[in-house]
Each structure stands twice: as structure tokens, then as C-alpha cells.
Design an enzyme around this catalytic site. Structure first.
Site: not given
Ligand code: ZN
Length: 167
Positions: A46, A134, A51, A130-131, A88-89
Site C-alpha cells: 500500500g 497516512h 509518502q 494504515h493508508e 511502513c515504507l
């Protein structure tokens, strides 16, 4: 399509709420394409627009069923409980056992401007939570118990400082 560098905590764009998309045009279509390509290359399941430094409410994800996107997504419902090693990236190479609702349902728009809804348990449920986090400026670090969170934030800040000093 293009691959973008992924912003890493404590980048301010990750800690600010994203703005809703007002018009779905070529710019947004290209953004979705670029986000998908960046996500697959990372690789991740995701990615949210902040990001890659774009403060707009756009997310993409693929939990193994192919690429999906949501514009201006809203988390409508969560239920249950599931503990998962979440990463998380934007907080690279770190994973924490995080407990969250197991089920989530989110609604948003697709690139045609149609309302679409995704709902699921476990990985899909986690990605939707999670997304959408963000887009509110909330990242995984905020979901950790206080002591873990403070420790991780300190380490990330020190690493960011070390990198800039080394240049
Ligand atoms: Zn993330």
C-alpha cells in the site's frame, strides 16, 4: 510512469493532513500510476500520496488481488481485533506487532469519479486502516505504545540527522 523516492519519517509531509482531490483529471491519473509503480518497486502492499510528497487524499494498494486505488477515501467501519507485524515504507526496515481492528470498510472514488467501496479482514483491513491514517498525518509510530513510539521516533530523528551530516 515514474518511480518516486519515498519520504521517510520525520518528513513533515507525513505528519500533515492531506487535502481532498477536487477534480479527477490527468494529473490525478498520472499520480495513481506513479504511486502504483513506486509501491510495486519498493515493494509494498500500500502507498499513500503523502509518502511521495503529494499532500492529496489518494491511496493505492495491492494485497495480492491486483492494483486498486481510492481517491478521498473515508474509513466507514472497523470491527474485531487482529495483531499483525506491521511496517511502513516511510519507516523503513522496522516492524512492530500492532493490534488493530481486524475488519475495515472504506469508501472513496475511483478515477472515473464513481463511488467505490472496499471491505475486508486481516491484510486488506489493515491496509485500509494504515493508508487512510497516512492521509490524516498519522503513521505507524503513532499507533505504538508510548515507550516504543518515543524510542523509535528518537532513533529515526537521529538517523535523519546522521544522513544529512554525512553529505
Ligand atoms: Zn505507511
Amino acid at each position: 510512469m515514474a518511480i518516486f523516492p519515498i519520504r521517510v519519517y520525520p518528513d513533515p509531509v507525513l505528519r500533515s493532513p492531506a487535502a481532498p482531490v477536487e477534480r479527477i483529471d490527468g494529473h490525478i491519473r498520472r499520480l495513481v500510476d506513479d504511486m502504483l509503480e513506486t509501491m510495486y518497486q519498493a515493494p509494498g502492499v500500500g502507498l499513500a500520496a503523502p509518502q511521495i510528497g503529494v499532500a492529496l487524499q489518494v491511496v493505492v494498494f495491492d494485497v495480492g488481488e491486483g492494483p486498486h486505488h481510492l481517491i478521498n477515501p473515508v474509513l466507514l467501519e472497523t470491527a474485531g481485533s487482529w495483531t499483525f507485524d506491521e511496517g511502513c515504507l516511510s519507516v523503513p526496515d522496522r516492524f512492530w506487532s500492532v493490534r488493530r481492528p481486524g475488519f475495515a470498510r472504506a469508501r472513496g472514488l475511483n478515477l472515473d469519479g464513481d463511488e467505490v467501496e472496499y471491505a475486508g479482514e486481516e491484510l486488506l483491513g489493515r491496509v485500509l486502516q494504515h493508508e487512510t491514517d497516512h492521509l490524516k498525518g498519522t503513521i505507524i509510530l503513532h499507533r505504538l505504545p508510548r515507550r516504543l513510539r518515543k524510542q523509535a521516533m528518537k532513533e529515526m530523528r537521529e538517523e535523519a540527522l546522521g544522513l544529512s551530516e554525512g553529505r
